[in-house]
Motif scaffolding. Structure first.
Motif, PDB file in Angstrom:
ATOM      1  N   LEU A  52       0.825  -1.452   0.147  1.00  0.00           N
ATOM      2  CA  LEU A  52       0.030  -0.143  -0.036  1.00  0.00           C
ATOM      3  C   LEU A  52       0.979   1.385  -0.128  1.00  0.00           C
ATOM      4  CD1 LEU A  52      -2.848  -0.723   2.617  1.00  0.00           C
ATOM      5  CD2 LEU A  52      -3.176  -0.012   0.349  1.00  0.00           C
ATOM      6  N   ALA A  53       1.866   1.629   1.420  1.00  0.00           N
ATOM      7  CA  ALA A  53       2.687   2.542   1.224  1.00  0.00           C
ATOM      8  C   ALA A  53       4.026   3.079  -0.416  1.00  0.00           C
ATOM      9  CB  ALA A  53       4.038   2.224   2.484  1.00  0.00           C
ATOM     10  N   ARG A  54       4.689   1.289  -0.423  1.00  0.00           N
ATOM     11  CA  ARG A  54       4.988   1.576  -1.694  1.00  0.00           C
ATOM     12  C   ARG A  54       4.183   1.875  -3.484  1.00  0.00           C
ATOM     13  NH1 ARG A  54       9.566  -2.187  -3.678  1.00  0.00           N
ATOM     14  NH2 ARG A  54      10.143  -1.463  -5.669  1.00  0.00           N
ATOM     15  N   PHE A  55       3.062   1.478  -3.176  1.00  0.00           N
ATOM     16  CA  PHE A  55       2.279   1.580  -4.835  1.00  0.00           C
ATOM     17  C   PHE A  55       1.628   2.456  -4.700  1.00  0.00           C
ATOM     18  CE2 PHE A  55       5.266  -2.268  -4.914  1.00  0.00           C
ATOM     19  CZ  PHE A  55       6.209  -1.899  -5.733  1.00  0.00           C
ATOM     20  N   TYR A  56       0.499   2.023  -4.105  1.00  0.00           N
ATOM     21  CA  TYR A  56      -1.067   3.076  -3.738  1.00  0.00           C
ATOM     22  C   TYR A  56      -1.170   4.290  -2.696  1.00  0.00           C
ATOM     23  CZ  TYR A  56      -1.793  -1.086  -6.657  1.00  0.00           C
ATOM     24  OH  TYR A  56      -2.421  -2.370  -7.172  1.00  0.00           O
ATOM     25  N   GLY A  57       0.371   4.172  -2.078  1.00  0.00           N
ATOM     26  CA  GLY A  57       0.456   5.701  -1.276  1.00  0.00           C
ATOM     27  C   GLY A  57      -0.416   7.160  -1.734  1.00  0.00           C
ATOM     28  N   ASP A  58      -0.869   7.363  -3.008  1.00  0.00           N
ATOM     29  CA  ASP A  58      -1.077   8.414  -3.456  1.00  0.00           C
ATOM     30  C   ASP A  58      -2.720   8.484  -3.721  1.00  0.00           C
ATOM     31  OD1 ASP A  58      -0.208   6.429  -5.497  1.00  0.00           O
ATOM     32  OD2 ASP A  58      -0.078   8.203  -6.616  1.00  0.00           O
ATOM     33  N   LEU A  59      -2.958   7.643  -4.170  1.00  0.00           N
ATOM     34  CA  LEU A  59      -4.156   7.266  -3.791  1.00  0.00           C
ATOM     35  C   LEU A  59      -4.776   7.408  -2.671  1.00  0.00           C
ATOM     36  CD1 LEU A  59      -4.717   4.186  -5.595  1.00  0.00           C
ATOM     37  CD2 LEU A  59      -4.674   6.356  -6.669  1.00  0.00           C
ATOM     38  N   ASP A  60      -6.778   8.364  -2.412  1.00  0.00           N
ATOM     39  CA  ASP A  60      -7.315   8.240  -1.746  1.00  0.00           C
ATOM     40  C   ASP A  60      -8.413   6.783  -1.316  1.00  0.00           C
ATOM     41  OD1 ASP A  60      -6.532  10.903  -1.161  1.00  0.00           O
ATOM     42  OD2 ASP A  60      -8.568  11.730  -2.963  1.00  0.00           O
ATOM     43  N   ASP A  61      -8.118   6.060  -1.822  1.00  0.00           N
ATOM     44  CA  ASP A  61      -9.172   4.949  -1.863  1.00  0.00           C
ATOM     45  C   ASP A  61      -8.426   3.437  -1.874  1.00  0.00           C
ATOM     46  OD1 ASP A  61     -11.069   3.474  -0.457  1.00  0.00           O
ATOM     47  OD2 ASP A  61     -12.968   4.302  -1.661  1.00  0.00           O
ATOM     48  N   VAL A  62      -8.319   2.397  -1.435  1.00  0.00           N
ATOM     49  CA  VAL A  62      -7.733   1.568  -2.049  1.00  0.00           C
ATOM     50  C   VAL A  62      -8.462   0.056  -1.887  1.00  0.00           C
ATOM     51  CG1 VAL A  62      -5.539  -0.587  -2.474  1.00  0.00           C
ATOM     52  CG2 VAL A  62      -5.947   1.940  -2.131  1.00  0.00           C
TER      53      VAL A  62
END
Length: 85
Positions: A52-62
């Motif tokens: 999550l931190a490495r690849f999706y950290g810039d998304l508001d929702d996952v």
């Protein structure tokens, strides 16, 4: 017999909503499809936070999908990540 460890796939909400409508999920990872990669990226429970931190950290929702490896039609292949995990 012990159940296998669950695996998790991180999905963008729009892609998951589309899968719910169509009955088919075709995303491999952020910005890449199953056709692009040839497989769907997953993480074990202890890897989810780092992914999550490495690849999706810039998304508001996952959306975090939890999968039972015994119920998959495809083989689960463990491969080392770039950091060796």
């Amino acid at each position: 017999m012990t159940a296998p460890d669950p695996i998790h796939h991180l999905a963008e909400p729009a892609h998951w909503q589309q899968a719910l409508r169509t009955g088919e999920y075709r995303q491999s990872t952020l910005g890449r499809t199953l056709e692009d990669e040839g497989f769907i990226h997953c993480s074990y429970t202890d890897q989810v936070e780092g992914t999550l931190a490495r690849f999706y950290g810039d998304l508001d929702d996952v959306v975090v999908l939890t999968l039972d490896p015994d119920r998959l039609d495809a083989e689960v292949v463990d491969e080392a990540a770039e950091d060796g995990a």
